[in-house]
Design a protein around this motif. Structure first.
Motif, PDB file in Angstrom:
ATOM      1  N   LYS A 180       0.815  -1.223   0.000  1.00  0.00           N
ATOM      2  CA  LYS A 180       0.000   0.000   0.000  1.00  0.00           C
ATOM      3  C   LYS A 180       0.845   1.268   0.000  1.00  0.00           C
ATOM      4  O   LYS A 180       0.453   2.286   0.542  1.00  0.00           O
ATOM      5  CB  LYS A 180      -0.933   0.032   1.215  1.00  0.00           C
ATOM      6  N   ILE A 181       2.003   1.203  -0.627  1.00  0.00           N
ATOM      7  CA  ILE A 181       2.832   2.404  -0.647  1.00  0.00           C
ATOM      8  C   ILE A 181       2.533   3.237  -1.887  1.00  0.00           C
ATOM      9  O   ILE A 181       2.903   4.391  -2.002  1.00  0.00           O
ATOM     10  CB  ILE A 181       4.326   2.048  -0.541  1.00  0.00           C
ATOM     11  N   GLU A 182       1.826   2.634  -2.835  1.00  0.00           N
ATOM     12  CA  GLU A 182       1.385   3.377  -4.013  1.00  0.00           C
ATOM     13  C   GLU A 182      -0.114   3.593  -3.939  1.00  0.00           C
ATOM     14  O   GLU A 182      -0.822   2.782  -3.371  1.00  0.00           O
ATOM     15  CB  GLU A 182       1.692   2.579  -5.291  1.00  0.00           C
ATOM     16  N   VAL A 183      -0.551   4.671  -4.544  1.00  0.00           N
ATOM     17  CA  VAL A 183      -1.991   4.945  -4.575  1.00  0.00           C
ATOM     18  C   VAL A 183      -2.377   5.379  -5.980  1.00  0.00           C
ATOM     19  O   VAL A 183      -1.509   5.669  -6.808  1.00  0.00           O
ATOM     20  CB  VAL A 183      -2.383   6.062  -3.581  1.00  0.00           C
ATOM     21  N   ARG A 184      -3.661   5.392  -6.242  1.00  0.00           N
ATOM     22  CA  ARG A 184      -4.124   5.879  -7.537  1.00  0.00           C
ATOM     23  C   ARG A 184      -5.259   6.869  -7.290  1.00  0.00           C
ATOM     24  O   ARG A 184      -6.169   6.582  -6.522  1.00  0.00           O
ATOM     25  CB  ARG A 184      -4.625   4.693  -8.365  1.00  0.00           C
ATOM     26  N   PHE A 185      -5.153   8.021  -7.936  1.00  0.00           N
ATOM     27  CA  PHE A 185      -6.188   9.035  -7.742  1.00  0.00           C
ATOM     28  C   PHE A 185      -7.194   8.990  -8.871  1.00  0.00           C
ATOM     29  O   PHE A 185      -6.829   8.762 -10.024  1.00  0.00           O
ATOM     30  CB  PHE A 185      -5.556  10.431  -7.687  1.00  0.00           C
ATOM     31  N   ARG A 186      -8.450   9.250  -8.515  1.00  0.00           N
ATOM     32  CA  ARG A 186      -9.462   9.273  -9.560  1.00  0.00           C
ATOM     33  C   ARG A 186      -9.216  10.461 -10.499  1.00  0.00           C
ATOM     34  O   ARG A 186      -9.256  10.324 -11.695  1.00  0.00           O
ATOM     35  CB  ARG A 186     -10.852   9.385  -8.919  1.00  0.00           C
ATOM     36  N   ASP A 187      -8.929  11.629  -9.898  1.00  0.00           N
ATOM     37  CA  ASP A 187      -8.673  12.798 -10.740  1.00  0.00           C
ATOM     38  C   ASP A 187      -7.228  13.259 -10.533  1.00  0.00           C
ATOM     39  O   ASP A 187      -6.953  14.233  -9.828  1.00  0.00           O
ATOM     40  CB  ASP A 187      -9.660  13.918 -10.387  1.00  0.00           C
ATOM     41  N   ALA A 188      -6.314  12.542 -11.164  1.00  0.00           N
ATOM     42  CA  ALA A 188      -4.894  12.771 -10.935  1.00  0.00           C
ATOM     43  C   ALA A 188      -4.482  14.205 -11.263  1.00  0.00           C
ATOM     44  O   ALA A 188      -3.707  14.828 -10.540  1.00  0.00           O
ATOM     45  CB  ALA A 188      -4.068  11.781 -11.757  1.00  0.00           C
ATOM     46  N   ARG A 189      -5.016  14.735 -12.339  1.00  0.00           N
ATOM     47  CA  ARG A 189      -4.616  16.072 -12.773  1.00  0.00           C
ATOM     48  C   ARG A 189      -4.963  17.140 -11.744  1.00  0.00           C
ATOM     49  O   ARG A 189      -4.170  18.015 -11.441  1.00  0.00           O
ATOM     50  CB  ARG A 189      -5.298  16.403 -14.093  1.00  0.00           C
ATOM     51  N   ALA A 190      -6.189  17.033 -11.235  1.00  0.00           N
ATOM     52  CA  ALA A 190      -6.639  18.018 -10.248  1.00  0.00           C
ATOM     53  C   ALA A 190      -5.767  17.951  -8.994  1.00  0.00           C
ATOM     54  O   ALA A 190      -5.389  18.983  -8.424  1.00  0.00           O
ATOM     55  CB  ALA A 190      -8.105  17.774  -9.885  1.00  0.00           C
ATOM     56  N   ILE A 191      -5.426  16.740  -8.581  1.00  0.00           N
ATOM     57  CA  ILE A 191      -4.594  16.578  -7.384  1.00  0.00           C
ATOM     58  C   ILE A 191      -3.210  17.189  -7.626  1.00  0.00           C
ATOM     59  O   ILE A 191      -2.663  17.901  -6.784  1.00  0.00           O
ATOM     60  CB  ILE A 191      -4.421  15.073  -7.035  1.00  0.00           C
ATOM     61  N   HIS A 192      -2.665  16.915  -8.808  1.00  0.00           N
ATOM     62  CA  HIS A 192      -1.349  17.442  -9.140  1.00  0.00           C
ATOM     63  C   HIS A 192      -1.353  18.966  -9.067  1.00  0.00           C
ATOM     64  O   HIS A 192      -0.492  19.578  -8.432  1.00  0.00           O
ATOM     65  CB  HIS A 192      -0.948  16.961 -10.533  1.00  0.00           C
TER      66      HIS A 192
END
Ligand code: ADP
Ligand code: MG
Length: 576
Positions: free
Chosen positions: A299-311
């Motif tokens: 669990k050291i990696e995650v995936r965001f639904r809206d990666a761009r917005a988070i970035h």
């Protein structure tokens, strides 16, 4: 071909253990997370021999009912989720129900636990699966010993006690940093290493990352609807030679995420030198439904639904925090060069004042192995030298030169770095010439750096560094490669140790060769803002002409650009 058969349960767990139980530190991570999920206010950790011999985590959390103890050790048994909806909204650190099962398949394990209202504690032995009465105040104590006792092939991958302890220490810090309300302590071989009292985030960060970090950091607290970023980002002056001071958390979970580190890195872009790494402790909070934590067993990696917005959110939050104090920032490269190269009008440079001569010119010449007494190139030679003749130094960063075609602009550091890279490469083909230090240098290192330095003592010697231990965290350096005699030694060595970290001693020189060369070249190269005389600049131009691939620095950026007279005319709409 053999018949297809289902794998036995123990073997399934041992296979899974390959992902979850890489080393003692990964056991520690799972146990600490379980204690936190159990609502512990106080956790104490005891390690023996780097956690390989034994590892005990005791907490004052909710405990486990006697009847549930065998289930706690069963594969895919968890009290944390019961449905897919739960999984999508998970707010506990654990949920896969496989950590304890994996651990017990490769180590001896005992759990002693007592729920608040139970008359006494119970203990389960992981191998016998017997449950017996035991003594313990409320909470849970998990003891793991003899890691990999039954899988000798894996035991071979364990490193020295010191290294394994250093990894455990890092895991402890990561978890403790995100839980300031929980009191934690850590002992190794009976010695107290950390005692952290419950407090708030700034206190915890000070205790773990040090007052210097906090003093040089900007606080961040940005709310944007369901997104929140809090924490501290250190000003560039506190930057590191490695990524060791980068703590990023998503909903309380430490992550190593490319998207997030990229966003942070980008926020530092204008203010931080290429080889330096920013230092920060950042906590991103968002709706659990917006992030998938079930990407990897650890669990050291995650995936965001809206990666761009988070970035974007992270980038702007960090950048704003840093900008509020830009006047204190170390003035380094700005992106003006990019604008120049694309033939647009150069933007106003954003350098601050305070140019300084960091080292005497003689030392610089020496470091470049140039002959001071050689007569300066005369102006008449200029047209015949491809890179021409130096006119001036611009903001301590660029060399302006005139050649037959027009104007040449050289990135002084990048160019010198390239030259050194090639020289070091040649030197490494044989035994590099070394320089004995008149007064041996003493470096204070982190436990992890020290462990790496000791493991790689032979590698360091091959590179030209004669080193030895002078104390538990003190490294003495007696000689350095001649080509790097004037490089800032602490930064240089830390940079190298960071390169070594993940590799066994026998592989480091081959597997990391280019990175090693880059690191050494970067630290050895003349720094921005060092004033150069015209003869020094010309000497650099001549070296560039004599160096293969000198047109690009080691990172692929150009080291120089040509502006023809026609290019310049165009800038001024000057027809001919
Ligand atoms: P997970 O954490 O994914 O549920 P684990 O194998 O780590 O899986 O733990 C299995 C179960 O054992 C947990 O769901 C929890 O109910 C119980 N458990 C483990 N450690 C503790 C602890 N320190 N305190 C209370 N319960 C615990
Ligand atoms: Mg768990």
């Amino acid at each position: 071909m053999s018949r297809i058969l289902p794998l036995p349960d123990l073997l399934i767990s041992q296979i899974a253990a390959g992902e979850v139980v890489e080393r003692p530190a990964s056991v520690l991570k799972e146990l600490l997370e379980n204690s936190i999920d159990a609502g512990a206010r106080e956790i104490s950790v005891q390690l023996m021999a780097g956690g390989v011999r034994s590892l005990r985590v005791a907490d004052d959390g909710g405990g486990i009912a006697a009847a549930d103890l065998p289930l706690a050790l069963a594969r895919h048994a968890t009290s944390k989720i019961t449905s897919l909806e739960d999984l999508e909204q998970v707010d506990s650190l654990g949920f896969r129900g496989e950590a304890l099962a994996s651990i017990v398949s490769v180590a001896r394990l005992q759990i002693t636990s007592r729920q608040q209202d139970a008359p006494h504690a119970f203990r389960i032995d992981g191998q016998l699966l017997s449950v017996t009465p035991a003594a313990l105040d409320a909470g849970t104590a998990v003891e793991v010993s003899d890691l990999y006792y039954n899988t000798p092939a894996r035991r071979k991958f364990l490193k020295t006690e010191q290294t394994e302890f250093a990894h455990c220490d890092e895991i402890f810090r990561r978890i403790a940093l995100a839980r300031p309300a929980v009191a934690l302590q850590l002992q190794h071989n009976g010695t107290l290493k950390h005692r952290l009292t419950a407090g708030d985030l700034p206190q915890r960060i000070t205790a773990l990352l040090g007052e210097e970090f906090v003093a040089q950091a900007r606080a961040i607290s940005v709310d944007a609807g369901t997104l929140r970023l809090i924490g501290f980002a250190a000003l560039p002056a506190y930057s590191r030679a490695s990524r060791d001071a980068q703590y990023f958390y998503v909903n309380g979970r430490f992550v190593r995420d490319k998207l997030l580190s990229h966003a942070a890195r980008q926020a530092y872009e204008d203010v931080l030198h290429g080889q330096r790494h920013p230092a920060y402790a950042l906590f991103l909070e968002l709706d659990p439904g917006e992030v998938d934590v079930n990407v990897h067993p650890a669990k050291i990696e995650v995936r965001f639904r809206d990666a761009r917005a988070i970035h974007q959110f992270v980038f702007h939050a960090v950048q704003r925090a840093l900008a509020t104090s830009a006047s204190h920032a170390e003035p380094i490269r700005a992106s003006a060069a990019g604008a120049f190269a694309s033939n647009a009008m150069p933007a106003m440079p954003r350098f601050q004042s305070g140019l300084s001569v960091e080292q005497p010119v003689a030392a610089y010449l020496d470091s470049m192995r140039l002959d001071n007494s050689r007569p300066a190139t005369t102006f008449a030679d200029a047209p015949t030298s491809p890179l021409g003749y130096a006119l001036a130094q611009l903001h301590g960063i660029y060399i302006l030169a005139q050649n037959a075609a027009g104007l040449v602009l050289v990135d002084m550091h990048a160019a010198h770095e390239r030259i050194l890279y090639e020289k070091l490469k040649n030197a490494l083909e044989g035994a590099p010439a070394t320089q004995q230090l008149l007064i041996p240098a003493l470096l204070h290192l982190s436990a992890q750096e020290m462990a790496t330095a000791q493991e790689q003592i032979a590698t360091l010697r091959l590179l030209g560094f004669d080193t030895g231990a002078a104390g538990p965290q003190e490294l003495v350096v007696r000689s350095v490669p001649e080509l790097l005699a004037n490089a800032p030694l602490p930064d240089l060595l830390r940079g190298l140790l960071a390169e070594f970290k993940e590799f066994p001693a026998s592989e480091v020189i081959t597997a990391r060769r280019n990175e090693l060369l880059s690191t050494m070249a970067c630290h050895g190269a003349v720094r921005a803002h060092r004033a150069l005389s015209v003869p020094e600049m010309n000497a650099l131009l001549r070296e560039m002409e004599n160096t293969e691939r000198s047109g690009q620095c080691n990172h692929g950026r150009p080291t120089w650009t040509q502006f023809s007279i026609a290019d310049l005319d165009k800038l001024f709409s000057r027809g001919r």
